[in-house]
Enzyme design. Sequence first.
Site, PDB file in Angstrom:
ATOM      1  N   CYS A   1       2.262  -3.146   7.545  1.00 27.30           N
ATOM      2  CA  CYS A   1       2.860  -3.102   8.887  1.00 27.30           C
ATOM      3  C   CYS A   1       4.321  -2.677   8.818  1.00 27.30           C
ATOM      4  O   CYS A   1       5.061  -2.810   9.790  1.00 27.30           O
ATOM      5  CB  CYS A   1       2.738  -4.461   9.577  1.00 27.30           C
ATOM      6  SG  CYS A   1       3.623  -5.798   8.741  1.00 27.30           S
TER       7      CYS A   1
ATOM      8  N   ASP B   1      -3.246  -8.648   4.301  1.00 29.75           N
ATOM      9  CA  ASP B   1      -2.441  -8.312   5.488  1.00 29.75           C
ATOM     10  C   ASP B   1      -1.075  -8.975   5.349  1.00 29.75           C
ATOM     11  O   ASP B   1      -0.756  -9.927   6.072  1.00 29.75           O
ATOM     12  CB  ASP B   1      -3.162  -8.783   6.757  1.00 29.75           C
ATOM     13  CG  ASP B   1      -2.437  -8.362   8.022  1.00 29.75           C
ATOM     14  OD1 ASP B   1      -1.662  -7.380   7.971  1.00 29.75           O
ATOM     15  OD2 ASP B   1      -2.624  -9.025   9.059  1.00 29.75           O
TER      16      ASP B   1
ATOM     17  N   ALA C   1       0.606 -16.097  -2.472  1.00 28.61           N
ATOM     18  CA  ALA C   1      -0.507 -15.147  -2.515  1.00 28.61           C
ATOM     19  C   ALA C   1      -0.684 -14.537  -3.897  1.00 28.61           C
ATOM     20  O   ALA C   1      -1.808 -14.444  -4.413  1.00 28.61           O
ATOM     21  CB  ALA C   1      -0.291 -14.051  -1.474  1.00 28.61           C
TER      22      ALA C   1
ATOM     23  N   ASP D   1      -2.017 -18.914   2.658  1.00 22.42           N
ATOM     24  CA  ASP D   1      -0.691 -18.561   3.168  1.00 22.42           C
ATOM     25  C   ASP D   1       0.326 -19.488   2.500  1.00 22.42           C
ATOM     26  O   ASP D   1       0.026 -20.657   2.250  1.00 22.42           O
ATOM     27  CB  ASP D   1      -0.619 -18.689   4.690  1.00 22.42           C
ATOM     28  CG  ASP D   1       0.531 -17.890   5.295  1.00 22.42           C
ATOM     29  OD1 ASP D   1       0.270 -16.851   5.917  1.00 22.42           O
ATOM     30  OD2 ASP D   1       1.705 -18.315   5.139  1.00 22.42           O
ATOM     31  N   SER D   2       1.507 -18.957   2.232  1.00 24.30           N
ATOM     32  CA  SER D   2       2.535 -19.793   1.595  1.00 24.30           C
ATOM     33  C   SER D   2       3.089 -20.841   2.555  1.00 24.30           C
ATOM     34  O   SER D   2       3.702 -21.818   2.129  1.00 24.30           O
ATOM     35  CB  SER D   2       3.677 -18.920   1.072  1.00 24.30           C
ATOM     36  OG  SER D   2       4.281 -18.202   2.140  1.00 24.30           O
TER      37      SER D   2
ATOM     38  N   PHE E   1      -2.507 -14.081   3.103  1.00 20.74           N
ATOM     39  CA  PHE E   1      -1.456 -14.039   4.135  1.00 20.74           C
ATOM     40  C   PHE E   1      -2.098 -14.328   5.496  1.00 20.74           C
ATOM     41  O   PHE E   1      -1.916 -13.586   6.463  1.00 20.74           O
ATOM     42  CB  PHE E   1      -0.750 -12.681   4.160  1.00 20.74           C
ATOM     43  CG  PHE E   1      -0.308 -12.172   2.814  1.00 20.74           C
ATOM     44  CD1 PHE E   1       0.877 -12.628   2.233  1.00 20.74           C
ATOM     45  CD2 PHE E   1      -1.068 -11.255   2.107  1.00 20.74           C
ATOM     46  CE1 PHE E   1       1.281 -12.167   0.991  1.00 20.74           C
ATOM     47  CE2 PHE E   1      -0.669 -10.795   0.866  1.00 20.74           C
ATOM     48  CZ  PHE E   1       0.504 -11.245   0.303  1.00 20.74           C
TER      49      PHE E   1
ATOM     50  N   ARG F   1      -9.860  -6.870  13.268  1.00 23.16           N
ATOM     51  CA  ARG F   1     -10.576  -8.143  13.097  1.00 23.16           C
ATOM     52  C   ARG F   1     -12.030  -7.997  13.532  1.00 23.16           C
ATOM     53  O   ARG F   1     -12.945  -8.552  12.899  1.00 23.16           O
ATOM     54  CB  ARG F   1      -9.885  -9.256  13.895  1.00 23.16           C
ATOM     55  CG  ARG F   1      -8.581  -9.747  13.278  1.00 23.16           C
ATOM     56  CD  ARG F   1      -8.071 -11.001  13.960  1.00 23.16           C
ATOM     57  NE  ARG F   1      -7.385 -10.733  15.211  1.00 23.16           N
ATOM     58  CZ  ARG F   1      -6.067 -10.650  15.352  1.00 23.16           C
ATOM     59  NH1 ARG F   1      -5.285 -10.790  14.296  1.00 23.16           N
ATOM     60  NH2 ARG F   1      -5.520 -10.429  16.528  1.00 23.16           N
TER      61      ARG F   1
END
Length: 398
Positions: free
Chosen positions: A342, A302, A284, A251-252, A229, A213
């Site tokens: 991730c 992300d 997204a 974001d959903s 996201f 970040r």
Amino acid sequence: MSLPVIKLKRGKEESLLRFHPWVFSGAIASLPSDLEEGAVVNVISADGTPLGTGHYQIGSIAVRMLTSDPDENIDEQFFAKRLRAALDLRKTLGLSGENNNAFRLVHGEGDFLPGLVVDIYGSTAVVQAHSPGMHFARNIIARELTRLEGAGVTNVYYKSETTLPYKARLDHDNCYLIGEYQGNIAIENGLKFHIDWLKGQKTGFFVDQRDNRELLRAFSRNRRVLNMFCYTGGFSVYALSGGAISVDSVDSSAKAVSLTDANVAINFTPEDAAARHKSHAEDAFKFLTAMQPGEYDLIVLDPPAFAKHRSALPNALRGYQRINAAAMAKIAPGGILFTFSCSQAVSKEQFRLAVFTAAARTRRKVRILHQLTQPADHPVNIYHPEGEYLKGLILYIE
């Protein structure tokens, strides 16, 4: 009182002699018939040589080794010593101070406490157990956290409902083990964030993206930023702080978007936030498909883990190809793409190949500016390379 003993098959001690912290079920020759999940056990080789002590559990990973010293007791002193070493490392890294009070104190195998995660948010420690053994040790761990000089922990919240093996049938209600709720604002690199450890994902915030970040902040000046996201808006807040012209957060989850708006609100004036930030509770992939070419010149991808298990790997790699190709096709010339995985099941090489395939599909000139990983408070035990899970690339797209 002597501990239960697990005996390995001949030749299966080699990984433990190289200090790998896991014993797989297929390596075990014998164990007590009445052995309970979460028990502290001694592990010996086929010829009876002591190899160390660990937590037993049912499953592929049968023992998570806590020490290679068979004479070391797993007691309050053991946890106090390991937590002290973990905090000393974070102090060395400069992570605990006025400008930053959100960091990971314990990163499982990386801090020689396999099965345990502890994140610090101001005066609150959020504890996650990933093994029955650490679940049973939770009250000892909580007490030692509040006794840890220099940590400033007065509240310990236990949040293991989604991380413990479901087959273990453990009583794992999320709750405060010590203290109580005293507000949830933490500081990261001088920026403020609401941390939802009560109902949010993981421990409430993705502290593993802190350094990335900060890198984004340096790239954001005078750019139109899209944060896909977004979850609680970490990248969005940093982009605004770095001087972005505009930031769209997607974001959903409507709840995640709401928390993103709250995090923007506590860092910027209402006029500035309204002028430069918009949030969208949308899918997204649909958002990427609908957006106009050249609309953004910095995009962050992300996503949550596309592959939590190896069986999902092929679909995950296709997902990474698809979303990166969509972003690369639409980003403005001279654009910057921050892209991450991730998923522990996805290797660095596999992720890079997926991104390469996406680039080739768009036929655009793409250069790698940075190769990213998890920060230093998520250390990787050199004997346990599986602990390196976060992969990222910063790409320049002509």
